[in-house]
Design an enzyme around this catalytic site. Structure first.
Site, PDB file in Angstrom:
ATOM      1  N   GLU A  84       0.685  -1.243  -0.632  1.00 31.73           N
ATOM      2  CA  GLU A  84       0.643  -0.036  -0.440  1.00 31.73           C
ATOM      3  C   GLU A  84       0.953   1.520   0.235  1.00 31.73           C
ATOM      4  O   GLU A  84       0.814   1.881   1.432  1.00 31.73           O
ATOM      5  CB  GLU A  84      -0.776   0.152   0.943  1.00 31.73           C
TER       6      GLU A  84
ATOM      7  N   LYS B  21      -2.585  -2.015  -3.218  1.00 34.83           N
ATOM      8  CA  LYS B  21      -3.843  -1.330  -2.490  1.00 34.83           C
ATOM      9  C   LYS B  21      -3.386   0.424  -2.813  1.00 34.83           C
ATOM     10  O   LYS B  21      -2.777   1.041  -1.966  1.00 34.83           O
ATOM     11  CB  LYS B  21      -3.225  -1.212  -1.134  1.00 34.83           C
TER      12      LYS B  21
HETATM   13  P1  13P Z   1      -9.301   4.272   4.039  1.00 36.50           P
HETATM   14  O1  13P Z   1     -10.255   3.505   3.185  1.00 36.50           O
HETATM   15  O2  13P Z   1     -10.056   4.580   4.942  1.00 36.50           O
HETATM   16  O3  13P Z   1      -8.393   5.043   3.388  1.00 36.50           O
HETATM   17  O4  13P Z   1      -8.673   2.716   4.876  1.00 36.50           O
HETATM   18  C1  13P Z   1      -7.672   1.930   4.081  1.00 36.50           C
HETATM   19  C2  13P Z   1      -6.393   1.940   4.545  1.00 36.50           C
HETATM   20  O5  13P Z   1      -6.631   0.511   4.905  1.00 36.50           O
HETATM   21  C3  13P Z   1      -5.869   2.466   4.909  1.00 36.50           C
HETATM   22  O6  13P Z   1      -4.158   2.059   5.105  1.00 36.50           O
END
Ligand code: 13P
Length: 342
Positions: A179, A221
């Site tokens: 991510e 992500k």
């Molecule tokens: P959000 O969808 O609130 O951005 O959170 C996703 C997430 O896992 C952030 O690390």
């Protein structure tokens, strides 16, 4: 590394019509969310809230492929003594675990941060695996500012850490959610977000390659390409979809089984509409779904407000958002479904 097994888990995480529930808020973040609904952030209240989500039979069995947990939650039992992990498994979803240790200021890079948590990570992964985790998550945070932000130092430090984490996960049999989040704070326009997202994704995949991470065994992500919250130039849904898809096609190899977006501060409906519009753009090289925290939980949190008598209404609110996003993964969402179902 058993890449066949990793690929199987990654494919299940992005299975058609399903997405991931990010319920891995750190203690600090969940306190903020609870403050907003007037609920004290105690271990029992956090347990009750998350148990309510994981017992939402409709949402979990039909639309949720996996749940990202926080360290406290993966060790917690439901009120009747059943481990919360077992509730998730019984619903047919995969348990996962956030393994980064949050961000720290990056020296000589004012305003920028680096995600920590590599020390001792292998040992923690082994423990989480024994607790039932099938995948992990690490979030890198890249801000967009006026002068030299993000810096090259920030992009390199964060993408290198992401790749080190991903390699350790695969070596221990867990699928890494990779991510790299470019934040939507600030006044930049969508094109600046595209430019920074491109830089960050290119750097991420270069680091993954150098660290010998098998792309067939990860889930990416990313953020979508959106203007900063304070930007005067708003973007249409079509523009977000078009620009997001273009940058992903430039940067994400087809070997990656799936892309599961974060919501990042978009409204519930924006996050759904954007995902839907991206999936309406036709045959894509990867599965494209959601891994939302706020955009899945804001409505059930408000409906719940810490009261036992609100549990059914909160579960309905969760099932509704999960269903809307599930439709969006197939490009089958329409705005009037929101009105009809609400
Ligand atoms: P959000 O969808 O609130 O951005 O959170 C996703 C997430 O896992 C952030 O690390």
């Amino acid at each position: 590394m058993d890449l066949v097994a990793l690929n199987k888990v990654a494919a299940a995480m992005v299975a058609p019509g399903r997405g991931i529930l990010a319920a891995d808020e750190s203690s600090g973040t969940i306190k903020k969310r609870f403050d907003a609904i007037g609920v004290e952030s105690t271990p029992d209240n956090r347990r009750d809230y998350r148990e309510m989500l994981f017992r939402s039979a409709e949402a979990m069995a039909k639309y949720i492929s996996g749940v990202i947990l926080y360290d406290e939650t993966i060790r917690q039992n439901a009120k009747d003594g059943t481990p919360l992990v077992k509730l998730i498994e019984k619903a047919g979803a995969l348990p996962g675990i956030k393994v980064d240790k949050g961000t720290k200021p990056l020296p000589f890079c004012p305003g920028e941060v680096v995600t920590e948590g590599l020390d001792g990570l292998r040992e923690r992964l082994i423990e989480y695996r024994t607790l039932g985790a099938k995948f992990a998550k690490w979030r890198a945070v890249i801000d967009i500012g006026d002068h030299g932000v993000p810096s090259y130092a920030c992009v390199r430090a964060n993408t290198h850490a992401l790749a080190r984490y991903a390699a350790l996960c695969q070596d221990e049999g867990l699928v890494p959610i990779v991510e790299p989040e470019v934040l939507m704070d600030g006044g930049h326009d969508i094109d600046r977000c595209v430019e920074v997202t491109r830089l960050v994704l290119k750097a991420t995949f270069q680091e993954l390659f150098l660290n010998r991470v098998a792309l067939e065994g990860i889930v990416l992500k990313p953020n979508m390409a959106v203007p900063g919250k304070k930007s005067a130039r708003r973007a249409t849904v079509a523009e977000v979809a078009d620009k997001t898809l273009r940058v992903l096609k430039e940067c994400v190899p087809a070997a990656v089984p799936g892309i599961a977006f974060l919501s990042g501060g978009q409204s519930d409906e924006e996050a759904t509409a954007h995902l839907d519009a991206i999936n309406k753009l036709g045959e894509l090289p990867w599965r494209v779904t959601f891994s939302y925290g706020r955009a899945l939980q804001a409505a059930p949190q408000k409906a719940w407000s810490g009261k036992l008598e609100n549990v059914a209404a909160a579960q309905r609110a969760f099932a509704h958002r999960a269903m809307m996003n599930a439709l969006a993964t197939a490009g089958q969402w329409q705005a009037d479904l929101e009105r009809k179902a609400a």
